[in-house]
Design a protein around this motif. Structure first.
Motif, PDB file in Angstrom:
ATOM      1  N   PRO A 185     -21.382 -54.882  59.512  1.00  0.00           N
ATOM      2  CA  PRO A 185     -20.266 -55.126  59.539  1.00  0.00           C
ATOM      3  C   PRO A 185     -19.200 -53.941  58.670  1.00  0.00           C
ATOM      4  CG  PRO A 185     -20.922 -57.275  59.031  1.00  0.00           C
ATOM      5  CD  PRO A 185     -22.149 -56.341  58.774  1.00  0.00           C
ATOM      6  N   LEU A 186     -18.302 -53.454  58.951  1.00  0.00           N
ATOM      7  CA  LEU A 186     -17.606 -52.417  58.380  1.00  0.00           C
ATOM      8  C   LEU A 186     -16.035 -52.890  58.083  1.00  0.00           C
ATOM      9  CD1 LEU A 186     -18.375 -49.728  61.123  1.00  0.00           C
ATOM     10  CD2 LEU A 186     -19.639 -50.122  59.227  1.00  0.00           C
ATOM     11  N   ARG A 187     -15.514 -52.178  56.965  1.00  0.00           N
ATOM     12  CA  ARG A 187     -14.141 -52.289  56.759  1.00  0.00           C
ATOM     13  C   ARG A 187     -13.687 -50.904  56.873  1.00  0.00           C
ATOM     14  NH1 ARG A 187     -15.159 -56.721  57.949  1.00  0.00           N
ATOM     15  NH2 ARG A 187     -14.514 -58.703  56.844  1.00  0.00           N
ATOM     16  N   GLY A 188     -12.378 -50.688  56.727  1.00  0.00           N
ATOM     17  CA  GLY A 188     -11.844 -49.278  56.640  1.00  0.00           C
ATOM     18  C   GLY A 188     -10.643 -49.228  56.286  1.00  0.00           C
ATOM     19  N   TRP A 189      -9.862 -48.195  55.894  1.00  0.00           N
ATOM     20  CA  TRP A 189      -8.616 -47.802  55.697  1.00  0.00           C
ATOM     21  C   TRP A 189      -8.101 -46.784  56.529  1.00  0.00           C
ATOM     22  CZ3 TRP A 189      -5.105 -50.939  53.884  1.00  0.00           C
ATOM     23  CH2 TRP A 189      -3.852 -50.448  53.565  1.00  0.00           C
ATOM     24  N   ARG A 190      -6.833 -46.816  56.936  1.00  0.00           N
ATOM     25  CA  ARG A 190      -6.443 -45.787  58.001  1.00  0.00           C
ATOM     26  C   ARG A 190      -4.874 -45.268  57.725  1.00  0.00           C
ATOM     27  NH1 ARG A 190      -4.020 -43.210  62.111  1.00  0.00           N
ATOM     28  NH2 ARG A 190      -5.159 -42.711  63.915  1.00  0.00           N
ATOM     29  N   THR A 191      -4.909 -43.981  57.462  1.00  0.00           N
ATOM     30  CA  THR A 191      -3.599 -43.626  57.274  1.00  0.00           C
ATOM     31  C   THR A 191      -3.119 -42.817  58.488  1.00  0.00           C
ATOM     32  OG1 THR A 191      -4.201 -41.488  56.023  1.00  0.00           O
ATOM     33  CG2 THR A 191      -3.721 -43.517  54.717  1.00  0.00           C
ATOM     34  N   CYS A 192      -2.138 -42.058  58.478  1.00  0.00           N
ATOM     35  CA  CYS A 192      -1.631 -41.396  59.565  1.00  0.00           C
ATOM     36  C   CYS A 192      -2.599 -40.323  59.924  1.00  0.00           C
ATOM     37  CB  CYS A 192      -0.305 -40.667  59.646  1.00  0.00           C
ATOM     38  SG  CYS A 192       0.945 -41.971  59.916  1.00  0.00           S
ATOM     39  N   ASP A 193      -3.173 -39.521  58.928  1.00  0.00           N
ATOM     40  CA  ASP A 193      -3.950 -38.573  58.919  1.00  0.00           C
ATOM     41  C   ASP A 193      -5.461 -38.598  58.439  1.00  0.00           C
ATOM     42  OD1 ASP A 193      -3.263 -38.356  56.193  1.00  0.00           O
ATOM     43  OD2 ASP A 193      -2.736 -36.401  56.244  1.00  0.00           O
ATOM     44  N   ASP A 221      -7.724 -52.916  47.398  1.00  0.00           N
ATOM     45  CA  ASP A 221      -6.466 -53.790  47.010  1.00  0.00           C
ATOM     46  C   ASP A 221      -6.131 -54.536  48.395  1.00  0.00           C
ATOM     47  OD1 ASP A 221      -6.199 -52.370  44.669  1.00  0.00           O
ATOM     48  OD2 ASP A 221      -4.541 -50.816  45.348  1.00  0.00           O
ATOM     49  N   TRP A 222      -6.234 -54.059  49.529  1.00  0.00           N
ATOM     50  CA  TRP A 222      -6.136 -54.772  50.784  1.00  0.00           C
ATOM     51  C   TRP A 222      -7.132 -56.338  50.664  1.00  0.00           C
ATOM     52  CZ3 TRP A 222      -9.125 -56.455  54.762  1.00  0.00           C
ATOM     53  CH2 TRP A 222      -8.589 -57.163  55.768  1.00  0.00           C
ATOM     54  N   ILE A 223      -8.133 -55.707  50.542  1.00  0.00           N
ATOM     55  CA  ILE A 223      -9.319 -56.963  50.270  1.00  0.00           C
ATOM     56  C   ILE A 223      -8.976 -57.973  49.241  1.00  0.00           C
ATOM     57  CG2 ILE A 223     -11.703 -57.531  49.935  1.00  0.00           C
ATOM     58  CD1 ILE A 223     -12.542 -54.759  51.525  1.00  0.00           C
ATOM     59  N   ALA A 224      -8.478 -57.575  48.082  1.00  0.00           N
ATOM     60  CA  ALA A 224      -8.210 -58.259  47.046  1.00  0.00           C
ATOM     61  C   ALA A 224      -6.888 -59.100  47.356  1.00  0.00           C
ATOM     62  CB  ALA A 224      -8.076 -57.417  46.004  1.00  0.00           C
ATOM     63  N   SER A 225      -5.953 -58.462  48.209  1.00  0.00           N
ATOM     64  CA  SER A 225      -4.909 -59.399  48.578  1.00  0.00           C
ATOM     65  C   SER A 225      -5.147 -60.389  49.696  1.00  0.00           C
ATOM     66  CB  SER A 225      -3.844 -58.414  48.919  1.00  0.00           C
ATOM     67  OG  SER A 225      -3.841 -57.726  50.215  1.00  0.00           O
ATOM     68  N   THR A 226      -6.199 -60.256  50.382  1.00  0.00           N
ATOM     69  CA  THR A 226      -6.508 -61.361  51.514  1.00  0.00           C
ATOM     70  C   THR A 226      -7.618 -62.291  51.339  1.00  0.00           C
ATOM     71  OG1 THR A 226      -8.003 -59.728  52.628  1.00  0.00           O
ATOM     72  CG2 THR A 226      -5.551 -59.357  53.191  1.00  0.00           C
ATOM     73  N   PRO A 227      -7.784 -63.140  52.168  1.00  0.00           N
ATOM     74  CA  PRO A 227      -8.796 -64.023  51.877  1.00  0.00           C
ATOM     75  C   PRO A 227     -10.210 -63.351  52.533  1.00  0.00           C
ATOM     76  CG  PRO A 227      -7.536 -64.973  53.784  1.00  0.00           C
ATOM     77  CD  PRO A 227      -6.948 -63.745  53.147  1.00  0.00           C
ATOM     78  N   ASP A 228     -10.343 -62.217  52.580  1.00  0.00           N
ATOM     79  CA  ASP A 228     -11.591 -61.318  53.051  1.00  0.00           C
ATOM     80  C   ASP A 228     -12.485 -61.402  51.946  1.00  0.00           C
ATOM     81  OD1 ASP A 228     -13.350 -59.712  53.874  1.00  0.00           O
ATOM     82  OD2 ASP A 228     -11.958 -58.235  55.077  1.00  0.00           O
ATOM     83  N   SER A 229     -13.913 -61.951  52.587  1.00  0.00           N
ATOM     84  CA  SER A 229     -14.858 -61.999  51.609  1.00  0.00           C
ATOM     85  C   SER A 229     -15.730 -60.827  51.466  1.00  0.00           C
ATOM     86  CB  SER A 229     -15.756 -63.277  52.048  1.00  0.00           C
ATOM     87  OG  SER A 229     -16.243 -63.094  53.267  1.00  0.00           O
ATOM     88  N   TRP A 230     -15.357 -59.622  52.043  1.00  0.00           N
ATOM     89  CA  TRP A 230     -16.078 -58.467  51.902  1.00  0.00           C
ATOM     90  C   TRP A 230     -16.584 -58.094  50.631  1.00  0.00           C
ATOM     91  CZ3 TRP A 230     -17.952 -55.154  55.446  1.00  0.00           C
ATOM     92  CH2 TRP A 230     -18.217 -54.010  55.085  1.00  0.00           C
ATOM     93  N   PRO A 231     -17.941 -57.539  50.464  1.00  0.00           N
ATOM     94  CA  PRO A 231     -18.548 -57.261  51.268  1.00  0.00           C
ATOM     95  C   PRO A 231     -19.759 -58.406  51.968  1.00  0.00           C
ATOM     96  CG  PRO A 231     -19.509 -56.661  49.404  1.00  0.00           C
ATOM     97  CD  PRO A 231     -17.918 -57.285  49.049  1.00  0.00           C
ATOM     98  N   GLN A 232     -19.378 -59.637  51.605  1.00  0.00           N
ATOM     99  CA  GLN A 232     -20.123 -60.893  51.960  1.00  0.00           C
ATOM    100  C   GLN A 232     -19.632 -61.087  53.437  1.00  0.00           C
ATOM    101  OE1 GLN A 232     -22.758 -61.551  50.189  1.00  0.00           O
ATOM    102  NE2 GLN A 232     -21.903 -60.239  48.559  1.00  0.00           N
ATOM    103  N   VAL A 233     -20.444 -61.073  54.296  1.00  0.00           N
ATOM    104  CA  VAL A 233     -19.878 -61.543  55.705  1.00  0.00           C
ATOM    105  C   VAL A 233     -20.758 -62.707  56.098  1.00  0.00           C
ATOM    106  CG1 VAL A 233     -19.310 -60.651  58.054  1.00  0.00           C
ATOM    107  CG2 VAL A 233     -19.158 -59.215  56.057  1.00  0.00           C
ATOM    108  N   PRO A 234     -20.047 -63.813  56.423  1.00  0.00           N
ATOM    109  CA  PRO A 234     -20.707 -64.926  57.108  1.00  0.00           C
ATOM    110  C   PRO A 234     -21.315 -64.523  58.396  1.00  0.00           C
ATOM    111  CG  PRO A 234     -18.403 -65.328  56.708  1.00  0.00           C
ATOM    112  CD  PRO A 234     -18.515 -63.974  56.354  1.00  0.00           C
TER     113      PRO A 234
END
Length: 153
Positions: free
Chosen positions: A79-87, A132-145
């Motif tokens: 599983p992957l997580r990422g952060w995207r900006t305009c560039d 910061d996004w992961i900490a602000s959500t209920p995302d359990s990353w990097p643990q993925v059920p």
């Protein structure tokens, strides 16, 4: 990433309009609630994008999170997580193999800049934004059920 989003504002509020500003599907709820005159829930992860839908072109966010679980939940999904900006685009995997791309200079993502010393500050900034996004959500990353059983086709 780069999934087109087509919205027709209620009541024909604006003529056709294109923008390259970043939006997410989570932006649909606060946008629709806003159009309906409701109060946008404080817990909403989305951003009201009515201004973009009504002809504006100012950014509504600095970046957004990306999630990919697996195209195959076989024995070794990554599983992957990422952060995207305009560039830029930063991608982190549960087993390493992180990626960083300069989308302005390399839109086809052919040159991974993750180990490029000149990109170190961008890499850190993107990794912090994702954390910061992961900490602000209920995302359990990097643990993925994992699914309990394989889904039959």
């Amino acid at each position: 990433v780069n999934v087109p989003l087509l919205i027709r504002p209620p009541g024909g509020l604006a003529p056709g309009h294109r923008t390259k500003q970043l939006v997410s599907h989570v932006d649909l709820v606060p946008t629709i609630v806003g159009w309906c005159g409701g109060d946008i829930p404080a817990a909403s992860q989305g951003t009201d994008i009515r201004a973009l839908c009504e002809g504006g072109d100012e950014p509504v966010r600095d970046g957004l999170a990306l999630e990919f679980h697996s195209s195959n939940w076989g024995e070794r999904p990554n599983p992957l997580r990422g952060w995207r900006t305009c560039d830029r685009k930063y991608v982190a995997g549960t087993e390493g193999g992180d990626e960083l791309y300069d989308l302005a200079a390399d839109p086809l993502e052919t040159r991974n800049l993750i180990d490029d010393p000149e990109s170190a500050s961008v890499r850190r900034r993107m990794a912090v934004a994702l954390a910061d996004w992961i900490a602000s959500t209920p995302d359990s990353w990097p643990q993925v059920p994992m699914p309990e059983r394989e889904v039959e086709r």
